[in-house]
Scaffold this active site. Structure first.
Site, short mmCIF file in Angstrom:
data_model
loop_
_atom_site.label_atom_id
_atom_site.label_comp_id
_atom_site.label_asym_id
_atom_site.label_seq_id
_atom_site.Cartn_x
_atom_site.Cartn_y
_atom_site.Cartn_z
N LYS A 144 -10.60 29.07 35.59
CA LYS A 144 -9.42 28.19 35.51
C LYS A 144 -8.56 28.36 36.76
O LYS A 144 -8.12 27.38 37.37
CB LYS A 144 -8.56 28.55 34.28
CG LYS A 144 -9.12 28.11 32.95
CD LYS A 144 -8.08 28.40 31.86
CE LYS A 144 -8.66 28.31 30.47
NZ LYS A 144 -7.76 28.74 29.42
N GLU A 165 -17.69 33.10 22.58
CA GLU A 165 -16.36 33.39 23.11
C GLU A 165 -15.80 34.63 22.40
O GLU A 165 -15.01 35.38 22.98
CB GLU A 165 -15.43 32.18 22.91
CG GLU A 165 -14.28 32.16 23.91
CD GLU A 165 -13.44 30.88 23.86
OE1 GLU A 165 -12.84 30.60 22.81
OE2 GLU A 165 -13.36 30.18 24.87
N GLY A 184 -8.08 29.84 18.77
CA GLY A 184 -8.56 28.47 18.93
C GLY A 184 -9.88 28.22 18.21
O GLY A 184 -10.06 27.22 17.53
N ARG A 185 -10.81 29.16 18.34
CA ARG A 185 -12.14 28.95 17.74
C ARG A 185 -12.15 29.24 16.24
O ARG A 185 -13.18 29.14 15.60
CB ARG A 185 -13.18 29.80 18.47
CG ARG A 185 -12.84 31.27 18.59
CD ARG A 185 -13.74 31.97 19.60
NE ARG A 185 -13.38 33.37 19.84
CZ ARG A 185 -12.48 33.77 20.72
NH1 ARG A 185 -11.80 32.89 21.44
NH2 ARG A 185 -12.23 35.07 20.88
N LYS A 218 -3.58 24.30 21.30
CA LYS A 218 -2.78 25.43 20.83
C LYS A 218 -1.68 25.73 21.84
O LYS A 218 -0.52 25.87 21.49
CB LYS A 218 -3.69 26.64 20.63
CG LYS A 218 -2.97 27.88 20.18
CD LYS A 218 -3.91 29.02 19.89
CE LYS A 218 -3.12 30.31 19.72
NZ LYS A 218 -3.96 31.47 19.45
N GLU A 223 -7.57 20.15 30.94
CA GLU A 223 -8.39 19.02 30.52
C GLU A 223 -7.66 18.16 29.50
O GLU A 223 -7.64 16.93 29.57
CB GLU A 223 -9.71 19.50 29.90
CG GLU A 223 -10.66 20.19 30.86
CD GLU A 223 -10.46 21.70 30.91
OE1 GLU A 223 -9.33 22.18 30.67
OE2 GLU A 223 -11.44 22.39 31.20
N HIS A 254 -40.26 19.31 17.70
CA HIS A 254 -41.06 18.55 18.66
C HIS A 254 -40.65 18.82 20.09
O HIS A 254 -40.96 18.05 20.99
CB HIS A 254 -40.99 17.07 18.32
CG HIS A 254 -41.56 16.80 16.96
ND1 HIS A 254 -42.89 16.56 16.73
CD2 HIS A 254 -40.96 16.82 15.74
CE1 HIS A 254 -43.09 16.41 15.43
NE2 HIS A 254 -41.94 16.58 14.81
O1 F6P Z 1 -10.35 28.22 27.69
C1 F6P Z 1 -10.70 28.70 26.43
C2 F6P Z 1 -9.74 28.24 25.39
O2 F6P Z 1 -8.57 28.96 25.47
C3 F6P Z 1 -10.34 28.35 24.00
O3 F6P Z 1 -10.27 29.62 23.49
C4 F6P Z 1 -9.55 27.32 23.28
O4 F6P Z 1 -10.15 26.97 22.06
C5 F6P Z 1 -9.55 26.21 24.29
O5 F6P Z 1 -9.43 26.87 25.53
C6 F6P Z 1 -8.48 25.18 24.13
O6 F6P Z 1 -7.20 25.75 24.19
P1 F6P Z 1 -5.93 24.96 23.71
O7 F6P Z 1 -6.10 24.65 22.26
O8 F6P Z 1 -4.77 25.86 23.98
O9 F6P Z 1 -5.83 23.68 24.51
#
Ligand code: F6P
Length: 551
Positions: free
Chosen positions: A515, A364, A278-279, A217, A223, A395
């Protein structure tokens, strides 16, 4: 314009001072020893009565530790907390994500063409459908081989790079709908900054036949950018031409500048909007990998499932409203029965990633310690969500569910028909689901254990106290439609709980500190600087790492 969310409920009133909360507390104390056995014995039709159906989902909540009186008091609490106004505000595109001054309008992502939903006076539904149309054209090209790689070869593998909402939704949906996927295309998902994730996902792939979808987003997530750069290097090492990026990389983002800066042509970008969290984004362009896997028509079926649940949530009276019922039952279990967690137990192997998906959605969203007006909450907010598909969990951790000392409410999820028609093993799967709910609720008394001839010393070990609450959600089949309805059910039940606690379910400030610290620490790891300014534990760990990490 002023993007501060205003609503006319008495939100400033502390939750625990509300008469409705006090009434629930008294009720919980007064009915504490009323067991599920007694509740069922008192009403032979409880199993049918405490059930509701919508958007193709059947919710049985009769095995929750509630009576009609409990449900009435919970609805009164919802009224007092202004739930109706909150729902209306969400559907009206008001900036209910108050701390970020934004709407939370995922419902617009699945609104049919012609419906009008405005953000700041602008109807966003045509924008949504314009992106869906572009996605469909692209997905069709990849599916039928018209979209070729740099050397003219067909794409055989799609690799989604993203994390959090830009990974969990696509991964979960691909797994869930794998039955409907085009089998000559493979799908991989890379999220972790651990280089092993990218290495393992790509080690047997041919760059000339691989398409990367970089989903972010913000297009600033550490990452995702690290993995996207690794992918670019991997691709160019084989194809030796910058121009290959245009055939092997597309982006899904709200940040066109970031996408351009990375080197992806914004013409190969599928957009969405800041009013999509995002979620809450698996049904936006973030679902591009899902659409390529199952095709545009089935993706639209999934959107229709979401939408059917949205309409139900918006319009149904609270006593028959599935997300409202589930949300309020969660409040009851968490705040009045003291349950700290919820076990999500899908009896469907295809829903293997659904608990992980729900973890982000629920935790979240509602893992918050202050109210909308910045005051410390006085009660526990979001419960911990966790789970595994049945029957595997039976199990391992079900022992604790049945005989442990903690109360763990369970959500069982199952389907009446297998995707492989006539497969009798499905009955075995579902028999297990029904058996677990029954065993948790009604247990097995010492008297029953003795009647089986059990040695007296073993009797206490073999007793099941029962009275452990669960809900069961059934759909006819696992289809794109039922998956959409199921996800929307949880989205809205999470929203209901956030409204009761008066928290912002749409921000996530709690992820920021880690972060920030990681950035500083990364620089320290890179430079071997002797001066470390952390606490003594973190300093010692960093020194230990530096000494041992090798060349
Ligand atoms: O660090 C949390 C977060 O902002 C989530 O809410 C989001 O889904 C995820 O990181 C990834 O964010 P982006 O889509 O901006 O890379």
């Amino acid at each position: 314009m002023d993007r501060t969310f205003q609503h006319d409920t008495n939100a400033g009133t502390a939750l625990t001072r509300r008469p409705q909360w006090q009434a629930l507390l008294r009720h919980a104390q007064g009915t504490g020893d009323r067991s599920l056995r007694e509740l069922f014995a008192a009403d032979p039709h409880r199993g049918e009565r405490l059930a509701a159906e919508a958007a193709g989902l059947y919710l049985d909540y009769s095995k929750q530790r509630v009576g009609d009186d409990t449900l009435r008091l919970l609805r009164e609490l919802a009224d007092a907390c202004g739930l109706r106004a909150r729902i209306d505000a969400m559907f009206a595109g008001e900036p209910i994500n108050a701390t970020e001054g934004r709407a939370a309008l995922h419902v617009a992502l699945r609104a049919p063409p012609g419906e009008r939903i405005e953000v700041d006076g602008h109807d966003v539904v045509p924008d949504v459908h314009a992106v869906l149309t572009r996605m469909a054209a692209f997905a069709d090209q990849v599916r039928d081989g018209r979209w070729v790689g740099h050397t003219g070869q067909r794409i055989r593998t799609v690799v989604n790079i993203g994390i959090g909402g830009s990974d969990l939704g696509p991964t979960m949906a691909y797994e869930a709908l794998r039955h409907y996927s085009q089998r000559d295309l493979a799908f991989r998902f890379v999220s972790n900054v651990d280089p092993a994730d990218f290495l393992e996902a790509t080690r047997d792939l041919d760059p000339a036949q691989t398409l990367f979808i970089v989903c972010s987003k913000t297009f600033t997530t550490q990452e995702t950018l690290a993995n996207a750069h690794a992918a670019r290097a991997w691709c160019l090492a084989a194809l030796h031409d910058e121009a290959a990026v245009a055939r092997h990389f597309v982006a899904v983002s709200t940040n066109a500048d970031g996408v351009r800066a990375f080197g992806i042509d914004p013409g190969n970008m599928f957009g969405f909007w800041d009013w999509v969290g995002g979620r809450y984004s698996m049904d936006s362009a973030i679902g591009l990998s899902t659409m390529i896997a199952i095709g545009p028509a089935r993706f639209r079926e999934m959107l229709a499932g979401f939408h059917a649940m949205d309409v139900h949530f918006r319009d149904a009276p609270f006593d028959r409203n599935l997300p409202v019922l589930m949300g309020l039952l969660g409040i009851w279990n968490n705040n009045f029965l003291g349950a700290a967690t919820v076990a999500v137990l899908p009896y469907a192997q295809y829903l293997g990633r659904f608990p992980a998906y729900l973890q982000q959605l629920a935790m979240e969203s509602n893992g918050k310690h202050v109210t909308l007006d910045g005051r410390r909450v006085e009660v526990h907010t979001g419960p911990i969500h966790w789970g595994e598909p049945g029957t595997n969990g039976q199990h391992s951790f079900y022992q604790l569910l049945h005989q442990g000392t903690r109360l763990v409410p369970c959500d069982f999820i199952g389907f009446c028909q297998p995707l492989d028609p006539g497969n009798a093993q499905h009955d075995l799967l579902m028999a297990n689901l029904f058996a677990q709910g029954e065993a948790l609720a009604f247990g097995k008394s010492a008297q029953q254990v003795r009647a089986e001839g059990t040695a007296e010393a073993l009797v206490p070990h073999r007793v099941f106290e029962g009275n452990r609450p669960s809900s069961t959600i059934l759909a006819d089949r696992l289809t794109p439609h039922s998956l959409g309805a199921l996800v929307a059910l949880y989205e809205h039940s999470v929203f209901v709980q956030g409204a009761i606690w008066n928290i912002d379910s749409f921000d996530q400030w709690g992820v920021e500190l880690g972060k920030q610290l990681a950035k500083t620490t990364e620089a320290e790891l890179a430079t071997a600087a002797p001066q470390l300014q952390h606490d003594s534990s973190t300093n010692a760990l960093i020194r230990h790492y530096r000494e041992r990490r090798g060349p």
